[in-house]
Design an enzyme around this catalytic site. Structure first.
Site, PDB file in Angstrom:
ATOM      1  N   ASP A   1     -27.271 -81.152  40.087  1.00  0.00           N
ATOM      2  CA  ASP A   1     -26.026 -80.394  40.196  1.00  0.00           C
ATOM      3  C   ASP A   1     -25.362 -80.617  41.551  1.00  0.00           C
ATOM      4  OD1 ASP A   1     -24.029 -78.710  39.389  1.00  0.00           O
ATOM      5  OD2 ASP A   1     -25.123 -76.866  39.771  1.00  0.00           O
TER       6      ASP A   1
ATOM      7  N   ASN B   1     -21.448 -79.832  28.709  1.00  0.00           N
ATOM      8  CA  ASN B   1     -20.583 -80.760  29.456  1.00  0.00           C
ATOM      9  C   ASN B   1     -19.457 -81.339  28.593  1.00  0.00           C
ATOM     10  OD1 ASN B   1     -23.226 -82.119  31.592  1.00  0.00           O
ATOM     11  ND2 ASN B   1     -21.797 -80.449  31.963  1.00  0.00           N
TER      12      ASN B   1
ATOM     13  N   ARG C   1     -30.378 -71.185  38.319  1.00  0.00           N
ATOM     14  CA  ARG C   1     -30.477 -70.939  36.875  1.00  0.00           C
ATOM     15  C   ARG C   1     -30.953 -72.206  36.190  1.00  0.00           C
ATOM     16  NH1 ARG C   1     -24.757 -70.062  37.940  1.00  0.00           N
ATOM     17  NH2 ARG C   1     -23.708 -72.072  37.785  1.00  0.00           N
ATOM     18  N   ILE C   2     -31.345 -72.082  34.903  1.00  0.00           N
ATOM     19  CA  ILE C   2     -31.879 -73.270  34.230  1.00  0.00           C
ATOM     20  C   ILE C   2     -30.903 -73.867  33.224  1.00  0.00           C
ATOM     21  CG2 ILE C   2     -34.305 -72.826  34.681  1.00  0.00           C
ATOM     22  CD1 ILE C   2     -34.631 -71.805  31.880  1.00  0.00           C
TER      23      ILE C   2
ATOM     24  N   GLU D   1     -43.190 -75.010  37.662  1.00  0.00           N
ATOM     25  CA  GLU D   1     -42.841 -74.502  38.993  1.00  0.00           C
ATOM     26  C   GLU D   1     -41.392 -74.882  39.292  1.00  0.00           C
ATOM     27  OE1 GLU D   1     -44.743 -72.673  40.984  1.00  0.00           O
ATOM     28  OE2 GLU D   1     -46.453 -72.763  39.620  1.00  0.00           O
TER      29      GLU D   1
END
Ligand code: FPP
Length: 245
Positions: A18, A66, A192-193, A205
């Site tokens: 990102d 996207n 965030r994921i 992790e």
């Protein structure tokens, strides 16, 4: 550069790349140039992971969401991907890297899909590292697709209710051939994921960094791995139990 312990490497690293847009803005460039610079980080990170002995690297290159970006940006991202596949296929062969892809691949359209399938086939015999690209990928979509395929198999009489354990579900996911990620890296300062590998990240992790993806290079990767190596992975157990095993 941070020292890493070669005996405690994560087997599978997943990355949310990102910050390309913000990098471009900070350098007074258009967003597409940010993505182009981001593709350079992809090259560096792939080469470094291969060199240090990572077995699986999954990159979130294009999410389902996207598609909602401006048409010109979507076109540029797909073009960049196609260029990457054309330019890097030989490097993948030289480095013994096997390309794989997860996501709703058919929606990518002919030029990218053809190159993708060609490169996947050409590198299928390589055993040094798997480079797995998440393309037109969404975690919830993956789980829904798996559920719908299970229903089809149930209706065809191939499976029974009692068959549906978590190990069984895993076989219906795009990632059936891959272990779960040990380490998730997200660049760009967001925590965030974003619908990435929802099922697979149950015990992963997480490592977040403010570094924008186009600035993420070998020292940043080493820092992330060194951070991972300091974590204690308990998988629900206590520290004491782990010491005894
Ligand atoms: C997020 O940055 C990044 C993407 C949506 C695309 C990732 C693509 C690349 C790194 C380049 C192409 C990939 C390969 C495999 C060659 P953003 O645009 O959301 O950044 P922002 O949050 O700063 O706007």
């Amino acid at each position: 550069m941070k020292e890493i312990d070669p005996d405690k490497l994560p087997q599978h690293i997943a990355i949310i790349m990102d910050g390309n847009g913000r990098w471009a803005e900070r350098h007074a460039m258009g967003r597409v140039l940010g993505h182009r610079k981001g593709a350079e980080s992809v090259r560096v990170v792939v080469r470094t992971c291969r060199r240090i002995g990572i077995s699986f690297l999954t990159l979130y290159a294009f999410s389902m969401e996207n598609w909602l970006r401006p048409k010109a940006e979507v076109r540029a991202l797909l073009k960049l991907l196609e260029e990457y596949l054309v330019n890097e296929a030989q490097e993948m062969m030289d480095q013994n890297i096997r390309l794989m892809a997860i996501g709703n691949l058919d929606s990518l359209g002919a030029p990218v899909l053809t190159k993708l399938r060609e490169t996947i086939a050409r590198t299928a015999g390589n055993g040094g590292m798997v480079l797995n690209l998440a393309l037109s990928y969404g975690g919830r979509d993956e789980i829904a697709t798996a559920a719908s395929r299970m229903v089809d198999d149930a209706l065809a009489g191939k499976i029974k209710t009692a068959d549906v354990t978590k190990e069984f579900c895993q076989r219906y996911l795009y990632t059936s051939a891959l272990p779960d990620p040990d380490l998730l890296i997200r660049t760009g300062g967001e925590y965030r994921i974003s619908n990435f590998l929802l099922w697979q990240m149950a015990y992963t992790e997480f490592y977040f960094t403010d570094t924008l993806w186009p600035d993420f290079r070998e020292p940043d990767l080493m820092e992330a791995i060194a951070g991972y190596q300091q974590r204690e992975r308990r998988f629900g157990r206590t520290s004491e139990q782990l010491r005894r095993t």
